[in-house]
Design an enzyme around this catalytic site. Structure first.
Site, PDB file in Angstrom:
ATOM      1  N   ASP C 302     -10.060 -27.317  63.582  1.00  0.00           N
ATOM      2  CA  ASP C 302      -9.397 -27.189  62.292  1.00  0.00           C
ATOM      3  C   ASP C 302      -9.387 -25.726  61.909  1.00  0.00           C
ATOM      4  O   ASP C 302     -10.354 -25.014  62.126  1.00  0.00           O
ATOM      5  CB  ASP C 302     -10.167 -27.996  61.238  1.00  0.00           C
ATOM      6  CG  ASP C 302      -9.814 -29.460  61.335  1.00  0.00           C
ATOM      7  OD1 ASP C 302      -8.651 -29.770  61.660  1.00  0.00           O
ATOM      8  OD2 ASP C 302     -10.707 -30.298  61.110  1.00  0.00           O
ATOM      9  N   PHE C 373      -5.766 -26.095  38.396  1.00  0.00           N
ATOM     10  CA  PHE C 373      -4.888 -26.624  39.452  1.00  0.00           C
ATOM     11  C   PHE C 373      -4.915 -28.142  39.422  1.00  0.00           C
ATOM     12  O   PHE C 373      -5.976 -28.748  39.281  1.00  0.00           O
ATOM     13  CB  PHE C 373      -5.391 -26.113  40.811  1.00  0.00           C
ATOM     14  CG  PHE C 373      -4.590 -26.600  41.974  1.00  0.00           C
ATOM     15  CD1 PHE C 373      -3.465 -25.886  42.378  1.00  0.00           C
ATOM     16  CD2 PHE C 373      -4.934 -27.757  42.656  1.00  0.00           C
ATOM     17  CE1 PHE C 373      -2.716 -26.321  43.453  1.00  0.00           C
ATOM     18  CE2 PHE C 373      -4.175 -28.194  43.720  1.00  0.00           C
ATOM     19  CZ  PHE C 373      -3.078 -27.465  44.125  1.00  0.00           C
ATOM     20  N   THR C 377       0.957 -30.854  39.505  1.00  0.00           N
ATOM     21  CA  THR C 377       1.787 -29.659  39.299  1.00  0.00           C
ATOM     22  C   THR C 377       1.687 -28.702  40.475  1.00  0.00           C
ATOM     23  O   THR C 377       2.584 -27.922  40.736  1.00  0.00           O
ATOM     24  CB  THR C 377       1.337 -28.914  38.044  1.00  0.00           C
ATOM     25  OG1 THR C 377      -0.020 -28.487  38.237  1.00  0.00           O
ATOM     26  CG2 THR C 377       1.421 -29.806  36.820  1.00  0.00           C
ATOM     27  N   ARG C 378       0.570 -28.730  41.174  1.00  0.00           N
ATOM     28  CA  ARG C 378       0.259 -27.801  42.262  1.00  0.00           C
ATOM     29  C   ARG C 378       0.401 -26.354  41.798  1.00  0.00           C
ATOM     30  O   ARG C 378       0.849 -25.487  42.519  1.00  0.00           O
ATOM     31  CB  ARG C 378       1.128 -28.097  43.484  1.00  0.00           C
ATOM     32  CG  ARG C 378       0.723 -29.430  44.137  1.00  0.00           C
ATOM     33  CD  ARG C 378       1.683 -29.920  45.167  1.00  0.00           C
ATOM     34  NE  ARG C 378       1.883 -28.947  46.228  1.00  0.00           N
ATOM     35  CZ  ARG C 378       3.093 -28.660  46.726  1.00  0.00           C
ATOM     36  NH1 ARG C 378       4.167 -29.247  46.240  1.00  0.00           N
ATOM     37  NH2 ARG C 378       3.209 -27.785  47.685  1.00  0.00           N
ATOM     38  N   SER C 380      -1.654 -23.425  38.859  1.00  0.00           N
ATOM     39  CA  SER C 380      -2.684 -23.199  37.858  1.00  0.00           C
ATOM     40  C   SER C 380      -2.237 -22.001  37.035  1.00  0.00           C
ATOM     41  O   SER C 380      -1.238 -21.352  37.353  1.00  0.00           O
ATOM     42  CB  SER C 380      -4.041 -22.941  38.509  1.00  0.00           C
ATOM     43  OG  SER C 380      -4.018 -21.696  39.180  1.00  0.00           O
ATOM     44  N   LYS C 391       0.824 -19.671  38.385  1.00  0.00           N
ATOM     45  CA  LYS C 391       0.924 -19.253  39.787  1.00  0.00           C
ATOM     46  C   LYS C 391       0.792 -20.494  40.660  1.00  0.00           C
ATOM     47  O   LYS C 391       0.044 -21.427  40.321  1.00  0.00           O
ATOM     48  CB  LYS C 391      -0.139 -18.205  40.152  1.00  0.00           C
ATOM     49  CG  LYS C 391      -1.594 -18.641  39.972  1.00  0.00           C
ATOM     50  CD  LYS C 391      -2.509 -17.473  40.209  1.00  0.00           C
ATOM     51  CE  LYS C 391      -4.003 -17.690  40.151  1.00  0.00           C
ATOM     52  NZ  LYS C 391      -4.660 -18.888  39.901  1.00  0.00           N
ATOM     53  N   ASP C 522      -9.882 -38.706  59.604  1.00  0.00           N
ATOM     54  CA  ASP C 522     -10.139 -38.145  60.929  1.00  0.00           C
ATOM     55  C   ASP C 522     -10.691 -39.191  61.898  1.00  0.00           C
ATOM     56  O   ASP C 522     -10.744 -38.958  63.099  1.00  0.00           O
ATOM     57  CB  ASP C 522     -11.180 -37.015  60.848  1.00  0.00           C
ATOM     58  CG  ASP C 522     -10.576 -35.733  60.299  1.00  0.00           C
ATOM     59  OD1 ASP C 522      -9.362 -35.544  60.471  1.00  0.00           O
ATOM     60  OD2 ASP C 522     -11.322 -34.940  59.706  1.00  0.00           O
TER      61      ASP C 522
END
Lengths: 574, 194, 683
Positions: C302, C373, C377-378, C380, C391, C522
């Protein structure tokens, strides 16, 4: 040793090197089915025999077909030899052969051993020589190639245990490789003086007025396949030392090349089939190094001669010019071949499981005679028998990969296939069989009066004779320390059994191994894979072959040829 | 599974016996008799229209006027029906003490050869017992005796011998050698005309 | 588990191992190791011969003693390895005590508490843990959030947060709740818990032979049979030759020839390999998985946390045309002031360092409200009296702007793409003073590749291992980071299904795959991978699916696991080669000695010039016994491992263990022979 002697060995080596690739490509095309020029003949044979050439056999099927064919052909030969007196083409009116000898001979030729406890010129009719012995020379050679082809396919492909078709492999081997090769070779032999007729023996009056009966027969046709199929059974008792079998240095050279040609080509075939040509050459190189090492030792000790004979007045130093002579140990050797070509022939014939001889190995110096024994004990893998040499070598390769493969930090894998207990079990069976059977049977013979009775020599050399007999028969070689009288109940039986064990006890695990490997998936090669094409690998392979193969026999060899060597130098006789 | 392969096994044995055991040798015999009849039938040597042996098969010579062949273990000597060597090993008492020692003694007595310079092939048995050849050295030490027996000049005999020394094949193969039967025949014909 | 590093031959363990070495002389134990069993039988035969052959009592007794030592040394090696494992297990066990649990009859409203022993808990029970409680068994948090001390298992003293739902819901028996409360559903019966299994594994109780070990045992047994045959048949050959050879001498020859070195050390190598993993705080569920680790061809790593530091940092600001850079910096800083995430902090720091903007106090005097955040809305930002500062990812901001009637400036697209191509994450900043928001520019957030990763990947590549980076980033960003980190390949915009698909694809191509994972999603990939290392902080599902657990939850450790696996196999291979190579010298010591009396000429084979037949045989046997002891540290520690291509490793190991294995016994046997002569002269 002379430079011309070395030049012969070098010339032979170069020719073997040069033929490897073209023959390898040809063999590849025979067994991948891409040769068709005799397709019509093939199809006729398949139709007559009720064979479906498109059938892809499972390894067990392949094994059973092979065993059945061998059993049926061996029985047929046994019957024909017993009934020889009632069959045609017998101008000398030779009678049927006694049961034990018929059994041993049938076993001997079926297993590609061609050990002979009889003298051909006084035992075998022309029909027996042709239809039984020559037939087996073809068939047993082709069977060896079949087993090799199956193993090659098992390693190269992922095919769920299916290894090809025994019957088509058998037929294609005979008609594409051995018959064409033998015809060419036989005619080359005849041109040099090898017999090829069906006439009765010829009686002549010699210059000094004595009577001499010249044996006749279809010799060249048999001689050709005997070498090409690494069979080695002579038409005459003296085998390839007989001037009618091997009349000139040139036929001698051709014979040696014929012995190595298919086994050497097989390494190229293998490299091509597994798409790793450098690995094929690595096998060739390992074989070649062991071959040249053995040839050098034999040549050195035969050229040095016997110090006791030297002390009595024999000049053992080679000389040239008007007083040219070969020097060395000429007991049991022919003048036309001399020391170098005899030593080379003895090495070649025991490297490959041929067993033809152009000199009497029994009369070699102790260490000169040690090399043929060790060659056979290593498992007939220095080029080896046709097919058998390749599959014998591959067994040792897999063993090497297993022992050393762990050292690179991975589960051992060979050409992308993992080697685990299932595969290793078969390899161990193959490796274990030789010491157990050869040492076991030799040990029995050395304690039984029947075993000791056959010896032609006493002392350490007697032990060497017995050891040679069981080594040679188990290895399916067929050459002999011929002082041993083997036409007895004890030896006919035990040696016959040793041949059958040496052939079939080894083939079963080989075909199983091929089947198992064909079930394994192929892992891609990476920098982490065990390298099988480097000089280091070649050395490692030779090391494993010598340590695992030869050291087992070191104790008995030290009581046979090795101690005899030191005793000879101390002037001891027995 | 066994029954399925039984008929192919039987029929294949028969077919291959015919193909490789009859057709193949007969074809080779046919071609050989056509192309190389002399060799295929034994490379016979004739004198006065009569076969007196094969160039390839050695003969026993005991008379002084002939060059002698090597000791032979084939029957009572050069018997083609009993080809083979002594098969005695390097530490065999009889080989060392009787056979080779005896052969050396007789060469010394017969040809006046010097101990220590006796060619190896002359006192050892060949592998086939039918070796047609001896080395040039083995022939050379017999020259004086043969010449004496034929009341001839050593140089003449030596010249005939020299003409009968066969060189190596292809420069390196084998050893120089002298075919004893041919040499002796040449002697007979050379001295018969004298 | 406190990963205590012990000295290789810890005295306490060694003392216990000496006792165990004798205990292991029981035939039932001996027969499990065919090679040593043959030595065992040989020792008995020789001991009997001492009594029955009065003429050679002294020699036979010495032989017998050294043969017994050979057996004991091998037993000792195994006992040492087991002892080290047991010591680990004991330290685990100490952390466990009799626990009382609060079982809930009605977990939904934390009702119906009854006190039961932890032993009585069954799968499916729900328990309540309050601060100070020891978690009574493995389970999953179904309610509550709490900090938990897992040092008993991980050795890590910092507490971790456990909460219901998500990837932090698994708890392990034996850990301690420090704050708040947890309601836990028990997922393992007593005796089957993670801790129980761990102890069993470490102790070697559930040790089974691995595939390689089985194959190797077969090889060793085969060689033993071969040499047995060579020695047994030597008796008739000797009698043929008029040589008399006593049984003890034959036994001595046999013991020297069969592969006792590797035979005696094989099991300890395996145990020690597991032990080395434990010392790296990794528990393997089977020896098989350790071997598989050595065979791995492809590592799936990852990106976040493994290849890059978990946090991105702001490194640059790109204003759109018409906006001053300083203004963008000021607004970006303001928007990030209350943002406590590492990314937010890095923006503040960047503005301060590059543009001299001091951090302003957050709070009522600025009348700012922090808008954290959210997944919806994604974005903050902060709300200030005169408007909003936001942003966020460019597509999220674009939606926000257009929904509010604004327009995206034309050049913001170029800026965003440029940042992405360089491997960064663009964060678009907007300001809304009036009606519609205005885009000011973008912040370049950069992934920071961990130090030394490139070199590690280079080493892996040399070993033939491919690394594949898995990331949720878009392909542009992923490619740039992959390039910087030096991985061979990457999988961008990866979803869990993609991971599974990738593993299947690799496996179909004949490659073995290793990966790490922690989330429930996973689990399928972990199960599919040949080596699946689950993080201890991961979910129960992930831990069940993997075949190894990293107690430190450090994904980078996958690389060490692979190296340990390789080292284990190498140690076996090297000692096997060494053992077989030893035979050459032993032959030259014993064979001439056996036959010298009858054939003095064979003295020529005594190339070591050993003093007498008896001293020669004895020296070989003593060397054979001592070499086992001498190699115990190597067996426990493993052979030296340096990552390199197989060809290089082979060359090095073959030189050391192959060539060394041929030469060393010549030197050793000669030295022992000289010592024996010296000892005899002194006495």
């Amino acid at each position: 040793m002379t430079w011309i002697g070395w030049a012969q060995i070098l010339a032979f080596s170069i020719v073997v090197l040069l033929v490897t690739k073209p023959i390898g490509i040809y063999i590849t095309r025979v067994y991948d089915g891409s040769l068709h020029y005799l397709g019509r003949a093939e199809r006729v044979i398949y139709r007559v025999c009720g064979i479906d050439p498109s059938e892809n056999q499972h390894w067990l099927d392949y094994l059973i077909a092979m065993l059945l064919f061998s059993a049926v052909s061996m029985l047929a030969t046994y019957a024909a030899l017993r009934a020889q007196g009632h069959l045609p083409l017998d101008p000398q009116h030779l009678p049927g052969i006694v049961d034990r000898q018929a059994f041993e001979t049938a076993a001997s030729f079926t297993t590609n051993t061609n050990w002979q406890s009889y003298a051909g010129e006084t035992t075998m009719s022309y029909l027996s020589q042709m239809m039984q012995l020559a037939f087996h020379n073809f068939a047993s050679a082709a069977v060896g190639m079949c087993v090799a082809a199956a193993l090659v396919r098992g390693i190269a492909n992922r095919s769920a245990g299916r290894l090809g078709n025994f019957w088509t492999d058998l037929v294609r081997g005979v008609i594409y490789i051995f018959i064409p090769g033998a015809i060419v070779l036989a005619l080359l032999f005849v041109q040099q003086g090898v017999l090829q007729n069906l006439k009765p023996y010829l009686t002549v009056g010699t210059i000094e007025g004595a009577k001499q009966v010249l044996a006749m027969g279809p010799v060249a046709s048999q001689e050709a396949i005997k070498q090409l199929g690494t069979n080695g059974g002579g038409f005459f008792n003296a085998n390839a030392a007989h001037p009618f079998e091997n009349p000139t240095p040139w036929t001698n050279f051709l014979q040696m090349v014929a012995i190595f040609i298919v086994p050497a080509g097989a390494t190229y075939w293998f490299g091509r089939a597994v798409r790793h040509q450098k690995h094929g050459w690595a096998l060739w190189t390992a074989m070649f190094i062991m071959f040249i090492g053995g040839a050098a030792v034999t040549y050195r000790f035969e050229a040095a001669g016997n110090p006791m004979h030297a002390a009595e007045g024999v000049d053992v130093h080679a000389a040239s010019g008007r007083m040219a002579q070969s020097g060395g140990n000429m007991e049991g050797k022919e003048v036309r071949f001399g020391i170098a070509a005899s030593a080379l022939y003895a090495t070649v014939t025991t490297d490959a499981s041929c067993g033809a001889v152009n000199a009497m190995n029994d009369s070699f110096t102790p260490l000169g005679g040690l090399v043929p024994i060790v060659n056979m004990q290593l498992g007939e893998l220095i080029f080896g028998g046709v097919g058998a040499g390749l599959y014998g070598m591959l067994n040792m390769v897999i063993l090497t990969v297993f022992i050393a493969g762990l050292m690179v930090g991975r589960t051992p894998e060979y050409l992308g296939k993992k080697i685990q207990s299932r595969e290793l079990r078969m390899v161990m069976l193959y490796v274990l069989a030789a010491p157990i059977i050869v040492l076991g049977m030799t040990a029995i013979a050395t304690v039984l009066p029947a075993g000791l009775a056959g010896r032609g020599n006493t002392g350490p050399h007697g032990l060497s004779e017995i050891l040679y007999a069981f080594t040679s028969t188990f290895a399916n070689n067929g050459s002999a320390f011929a002082g041993l009288t083997s036409s007895t109940y004890f030896y006919n039986t035990t040696l016959g059994i040793a041949m059958l064990l040496g052939r079939f006890v080894l083939i079963v695990p080989v075909l199983a191994l091929a089947g198992f490997l064909s079930e394994r998936k192929i892992i891609g090669e990476s920098a982490g894979s065990f390298p099988v094409d480097t000089p280091l690998f070649v050395l490692l392979l030779i090391g494993v072959i010598l340590i695992v193969g030869a050291l087992t026999f070191f104790p008995v060899l030290s009581l046979g040829p090795i101690v005899e060597h030191f005793l000879m130098h101390a002037g001891r006789v027995f | 599974m066994i029954r399925r392969h039984l008929w192919p096994a039987i029929s294949m044995t028969i077919v291959l016996m015919i193909v490789t055991g009859l057709a193949y040798p007969l074809v080779v015999t046919g071609i050989a008799q056509l192309l190389f009849p002399r060799q295929a039938n034994g490379s016979l040597v004739t004198r006065d229209g009569r076969a007196i042996g094969s160039r390839l098969i050695g003969q026993q010579f005991s008379e002084s006027r002939y060059f002698h062949s090597r000791p032979s273990a084939a029957g009572s000597g050069y018997d083609p029906l009993a080809s083979g060597g002594t098969n005695r090993g390097p530490t065999d008492r009889k080989l060392a003490d009787t056979m080779i020692a005896g052969a050396i003694d007789s060469v010394v007595a017969r040809d006046g050869a010097h101990r220590g310079s006796i060619p190896a092939d002359l006192v050892t048995s060949s592998a086939s017992g039918l070796d047609p050849d001896i080395s040039p050295a083995s022939a050379a030490i017999q020259v004086a005796r043969v010449a004496r027996a034929r009341n001839a000049d050593s140089a003449t005999v030596a010249a005939i011998l020299a003409a009968h020394v066969q060189a190596r094949q292809l420069w390196i193969l084998g050893e120089p050698r002298v075919n004893v039967l041919s040499l002796n025949l040449a002697l007979d014909s050379a001295f018969a005309h004298h | 588990m406190a990963a205590t590093r012990r000295t290789l031959l810890d005295p306490t363990i060694a003392r216990a191992a000496v006792v165990d070495a004798f205990r292991k002389l029981h035939p039932r134990h001996m027969v499990r190791n065919p090679v040593m069993f043959v030595v065992f039988i040989g020792s008995i035969l020789t001991t009997v011969a001492v009594a029955r052959d009065p003429a050679n009592v002294g020699f036979n007794a010495q032989l017998a003693i050294w043969l017994w030592f050979t057996v004991l040394f091998a037993n000792f090696a195994e006992a040492m390895a087991e002892g080290r494992g047991k010591a680990q297990a004991d330290s685990l066990r100490r952390s466990r005590h009799e626990t009382q649990a609060r079982r809930l009859r009605n977990p939904a409203n934390r009702d119906g508490i009854e006190l039961v022993s932890a032993e009585d808990l069954r799968k499916g029970d729900a328990v309540l843990c309050l601060p100070g409680d020891v978690v009574p068994g493995d389970g999953e948090v179904i309610d509550g959030v709490a900090s938990v001390d897992e040092s008993a298992i991980t050795g890590e003293s910092a507490p971790v947060i456990r909460e219901s739902g998500g990837d932090r819901s698994a708890v392990t028996g034996g850990t301690r709740v420090l704050s708040d409360y947890l309601v836990i559903r028990i997922t393992a019966n007593p005796g089957e818990t993670f801790m129980d299994r761990m102890i069993a594994l470490v102790e070697g109780a559930s040790r089974q032979k691995t595939p390689n070990e089985i194959a190797l045992t077969m090889l060793l047994s085969g060689l033993t049979i071969v040499f047995l045959m060579a020695v047994v048949t030597l008796a008739p050959f000797a009698s043929y030759s008029g040589v008399s050879v006593s049984v003890p001498v034959l036994v001595a020859l046999l013991v020297c020839l069969i592969p006792t070195t590797i035979g005696g050390l094989l099991s300890s190598i395996g145990i020690a390999g597991m032990d080395r993993l434990v010392q790296h705080n990794v528990i393997a569920m089977s020896g098989r998985s350790v071997e598989a680790a050595g065979d791995v061809d492809t590592l799936l790593l990852d990106k976040t946390g493994t290849i890059t530091l978990g946090n991105r940092q702001a490194v640059e600001l790109y204003p759109v045309s018409g906006v001053a850079l300083e203004y963008l910096a000021d607004r970006a800083q303001l928007a990030s002031l209350p943002d406590e995430t590492p990314e937010g902090r890095s923006i503040v720091v960047l503005a301060k360092e590059r543009f001299g903007l001091r951090g302003r106090d957050v709070g009522p005097q600025l009348h700012m409200t922090f808008v954290p955040f959210s997944a919806a809305t994604r974005m903050s930002g902060v709300d200030v009296p005169d408007g909003e500062l936001r942003k966020g990812a460019s597509d999220a901001v674009a939606r926000y702007v257009t929904e509010a009637g604004g327009v995206m400036p034309r050049d913001i697209g170029d800026i965003v793409e440029r940042i992405a191509r360089e491997g960064g994450t663009p964060l678009v900043v907007t300001e809304r003073n009036g009606a519609s928001p205005r885009v000011l520019g973008a912040i370049y957030l950069k992934d920071i590749v961990k130090g030394g990763m490139k070199e590690r990947f280079d080493r892996l590549r040399a070993m033939g291992i491919r690394t594949v980076m898995i990331t949720g980033d878009n392909p542009l960003t992923a490619a740039a980071i992959a390039r910087e980190a030096g991985v061979d390949d990457f999988l961008a915009e990866a979803k869990p299904e993609d991971k599974l698909e990738l593993i299947r694809r690799e496996q179909k191509g004949g490659r073995l795959v290793a990966m790490t994972g922690d989330g429930t999603n996973d689990a399928p990939a972990l199960a599919q991978a040949d080596v699946g290392v689950a993080m201890n902080t991961g979910t129960q599902a992930a831990r069940e699916a993997g075949n190894m657990i990293d107690l430190d939850s450090n994904p980078t450790k996958l690389i060490e696991i692979v190296e340990i696996g390789k080292q284990l196999l190498m140690t076996r291979g090297s000692l096997t080669t060494f053992s077989i190579a030893n035979d050459v010298a032993k032959y030259f010591a014993i064979i001439p000695a056996m036959f010298l009396a009858t054939f003095p000429v064979l003295g020529a084979l005594n190339i070591m010039r050993l003093h007498s037949p008896q001293s020669a045989i004895l020296s070989a046997v003593i060397f054979n016994a001592l070499i086992i002891v001498a190699l115990i540290p190597l067996a426990l520690r493993g052979v030296k491992y340096r990552p390199a291509a197989a060809a290089l490793i082979l060359r090095r190991n073959l030189l050391i263990y192959g060539a060394g294995g041929i030469i060393l016994p010549f030197v050793g046997i000669k030295a022992i022979d000289m010592l024996l002569v010296l000892a005899k002269a002194v006495s």
